[in-house]
Motif scaffolding. Sequence first.
Motif, PDB file in Angstrom:
ATOM      1  N   ASP A  98       0.827  -1.212   0.000  1.00 24.59           N
ATOM      2  CA  ASP A  98       0.000   0.000   0.000  1.00 24.59           C
ATOM      3  C   ASP A  98       0.859   1.260   0.000  1.00 24.59           C
ATOM      4  N   SER A  99       0.326   2.297  -0.640  1.00 23.30           N
ATOM      5  CA  SER A  99       0.904   3.630  -0.520  1.00 23.30           C
ATOM      6  C   SER A  99       0.095   4.384   0.525  1.00 23.30           C
ATOM      7  N   ILE A 100       0.770   4.915   1.540  1.00 22.03           N
ATOM      8  CA  ILE A 100       0.078   5.606   2.626  1.00 22.03           C
ATOM      9  C   ILE A 100       0.803   6.900   2.971  1.00 22.03           C
ATOM     10  N   VAL A 101       0.062   7.831   3.557  1.00 17.43           N
ATOM     11  CA  VAL A 101       0.629   9.051   4.115  1.00 17.43           C
ATOM     12  C   VAL A 101       0.473   8.984   5.626  1.00 17.43           C
ATOM     13  N   ILE A 102       1.552   9.277   6.346  1.00 15.65           N
ATOM     14  CA  ILE A 102       1.492   9.335   7.803  1.00 15.65           C
ATOM     15  C   ILE A 102       1.878  10.741   8.223  1.00 15.65           C
ATOM     16  N   ASN A 103       0.926  11.456   8.781  1.00 16.45           N
ATOM     17  CA  ASN A 103       1.210  12.815   9.231  1.00 16.45           C
ATOM     18  C   ASN A 103       1.982  12.783  10.546  1.00 16.45           C
ATOM     19  N   GLY A 104       2.810  13.785  10.768  1.00 16.46           N
ATOM     20  CA  GLY A 104       3.604  13.834  11.990  1.00 16.46           C
ATOM     21  C   GLY A 104       2.757  13.983  13.236  1.00 16.46           C
ATOM     22  N   GLY A 105       3.143  13.290  14.302  1.00 11.53           N
ATOM     23  CA  GLY A 105       2.432  13.368  15.570  1.00 11.53           C
ATOM     24  C   GLY A 105       2.867  12.235  16.477  1.00 11.53           C
ATOM     25  N   THR A 106       2.577  12.346  17.752  1.00 12.43           N
ATOM     26  CA  THR A 106       3.040  11.316  18.683  1.00 12.43           C
ATOM     27  C   THR A 106       2.200  10.045  18.624  1.00 12.43           C
ATOM     28  N   THR A 107       0.928  10.153  18.225  1.00 15.93           N
ATOM     29  CA  THR A 107       0.112   8.943  18.059  1.00 15.93           C
ATOM     30  C   THR A 107       0.488   8.236  16.764  1.00 15.93           C
ATOM     31  N   THR A 108       0.598   8.995  15.681  1.00 16.24           N
ATOM     32  CA  THR A 108       0.975   8.379  14.409  1.00 16.24           C
ATOM     33  C   THR A 108       2.396   7.817  14.476  1.00 16.24           C
ATOM     34  N   PHE A 109       3.267   8.447  15.256  1.00 15.42           N
ATOM     35  CA  PHE A 109       4.640   7.927  15.389  1.00 15.42           C
ATOM     36  C   PHE A 109       4.644   6.499  15.913  1.00 15.42           C
ATOM     37  N   GLN A 110       3.705   6.155  16.769  1.00 16.30           N
ATOM     38  CA  GLN A 110       3.682   4.803  17.345  1.00 16.30           C
ATOM     39  C   GLN A 110       3.456   3.723  16.285  1.00 16.30           C
ATOM     40  N   MET A 111       2.987   4.094  15.107  1.00 14.24           N
ATOM     41  CA  MET A 111       2.806   3.123  14.034  1.00 14.24           C
ATOM     42  C   MET A 111       4.118   2.454  13.643  1.00 14.24           C
ATOM     43  N   VAL A 112       5.233   3.183  13.773  1.00 16.18           N
ATOM     44  CA  VAL A 112       6.510   2.649  13.295  1.00 16.18           C
ATOM     45  C   VAL A 112       6.899   1.357  14.003  1.00 16.18           C
ATOM     46  N   HIS A 113       6.438   1.185  15.249  1.00 11.88           N
ATOM     47  CA  HIS A 113       6.809  -0.007  16.022  1.00 11.88           C
ATOM     48  C   HIS A 113       6.142  -1.276  15.489  1.00 11.88           C
ATOM     49  N   PHE A 114       5.147  -1.118  14.626  1.00 16.82           N
ATOM     50  CA  PHE A 114       4.426  -2.270  14.079  1.00 16.82           C
ATOM     51  C   PHE A 114       4.638  -2.414  12.571  1.00 16.82           C
ATOM     52  N   MET A 115       5.617  -1.670  12.034  1.00 15.91           N
ATOM     53  CA  MET A 115       5.851  -1.665  10.593  1.00 15.91           C
ATOM     54  C   MET A 115       7.189  -2.267  10.195  1.00 15.91           C
ATOM     55  N   SER A 116       7.898  -2.866  11.142  1.00 18.84           N
ATOM     56  CA  SER A 116       9.259  -3.327  10.860  1.00 18.84           C
ATOM     57  C   SER A 116       9.315  -4.393   9.767  1.00 18.84           C
ATOM     58  N   ALA A 117       8.284  -5.231   9.691  1.00 15.99           N
ATOM     59  CA  ALA A 117       8.290  -6.315   8.705  1.00 15.99           C
ATOM     60  C   ALA A 117       7.406  -6.007   7.497  1.00 15.99           C
ATOM     61  N   ARG A 118       6.852  -4.798   7.444  1.00 20.68           N
ATOM     62  CA  ARG A 118       5.940  -4.463   6.363  1.00 20.68           C
ATOM     63  C   ARG A 118       6.692  -3.808   5.202  1.00 20.68           C
ATOM     64  N   ILE A 129       9.417   9.898  12.213  1.00 18.23           N
ATOM     65  CA  ILE A 129       8.862   8.712  11.559  1.00 18.23           C
ATOM     66  C   ILE A 129       9.752   8.269  10.409  1.00 18.23           C
ATOM     67  N   ALA A 130      10.177   9.211   9.584  1.00 18.64           N
ATOM     68  CA  ALA A 130      11.025   8.872   8.436  1.00 18.64           C
ATOM     69  C   ALA A 130      12.324   8.228   8.901  1.00 18.64           C
ATOM     70  N   GLU A 131      12.964   8.815   9.905  1.00 19.34           N
ATOM     71  CA  GLU A 131      14.230   8.288  10.397  1.00 19.34           C
ATOM     72  C   GLU A 131      14.075   6.871  10.931  1.00 19.34           C
ATOM     73  N   HIS A 132      13.034   6.624  11.696  1.00 17.01           N
ATOM     74  CA  HIS A 132      12.827   5.289  12.272  1.00 17.01           C
ATOM     75  C   HIS A 132      12.559   4.254  11.181  1.00 17.01           C
ATOM     76  N   LEU A 133      11.703   4.587  10.220  1.00 18.37           N
ATOM     77  CA  LEU A 133      11.365   3.625   9.168  1.00 18.37           C
ATOM     78  C   LEU A 133      12.559   3.311   8.275  1.00 18.37           C
ATOM     79  N   VAL A 134      13.381   4.292   8.000  1.00 15.09           N
ATOM     80  CA  VAL A 134      14.582   4.054   7.189  1.00 15.09           C
ATOM     81  C   VAL A 134      15.522   3.080   7.889  1.00 15.09           C
ATOM     82  N   LYS A 135      15.628   3.216   9.201  1.00 15.00           N
ATOM     83  CA  LYS A 135      16.566   2.386   9.959  1.00 15.00           C
ATOM     84  C   LYS A 135      16.001   1.017  10.326  1.00 15.00           C
TER      85      LYS A 135
END
Length: 270
Positions: A98-118, A129-135
């Motif tokens: 999927d192509s998605i947009v994630i707006n900056g914020g502390t709730t949306t930031f928590q999504m990164v913890h469940f996206m490691s294998a996606r 968010i960008a830094e975490h997902l890249v790494k």
Amino acid sequence: MHERERHRIILSAIQEKPVVTVQDIAELTEASEATIRRDIAALHIQGKLRRVRGGAEAVHPPQLGNLAARPFKVSESINIDRKRAIARRAVELCEEGDSIVINGGTTTFQMVHFMSARRLQVMTNSFAIAEHLVKHSKCTVSVPGGAIYRDQSLILSPFDNDAIRNFYARRMFIGAQGVNALGIMESDALVIQSEQKLMRQAEELIVMADSSKFDRRSSLILCPLENVSTIITDDRISDEAATMLAHAGIKLITVKPMASTEKEDSTSAA
């Protein structure tokens, strides 16, 4: 909330604006006003802030030109159990590729913890968010052009000729300062301008807001409720707020706050 954490939030809050009130801090920390007054008195004695009538101010006031939006570090740990549960459910809505947009914020930031294998195509205006997902993920990450606002960890630009207009998304995930019958509330005009540009590139708008956001107001409206397809919140949402969303034709998804063991598991997986 532990005293040390309250003190951290208070000191971060006074860097957001010249003076914060006892009531503002009590709302942020969910502590009593009497407790906040004691905290302010203690920090005043330590020389970390100045106590003023009804609140506190910074020893070194913040520079002009900061965003009105609350600093990332102030909001990050507030209602964290609810934010994690909401974020996990949001990621479950995404299909591989999927192509998605994630707006900056502390709730949306928590999504990164469940996206490691996606494997998702992600556009975000959040530096964090960008830094975490890249790494820590297999996602393809795009960011718009603009200036980085360090306190909010946002990348914002007042111009239209950035990478946003070339990105198409199936869904956009956003947080909110408040949710009421008037719509989704935000606190800064530049943040709203950035979010509205992103919203134009997505088919579906999903709002991630814990139940406390339905009791809050802000000075600016991001969009009316009719623009929202789904709201994900926790199971403490009031019947009145749920009825309001139903009348607006919004799909409501409620989740239970995550237990500490679940948080540890998701963090280690990331």
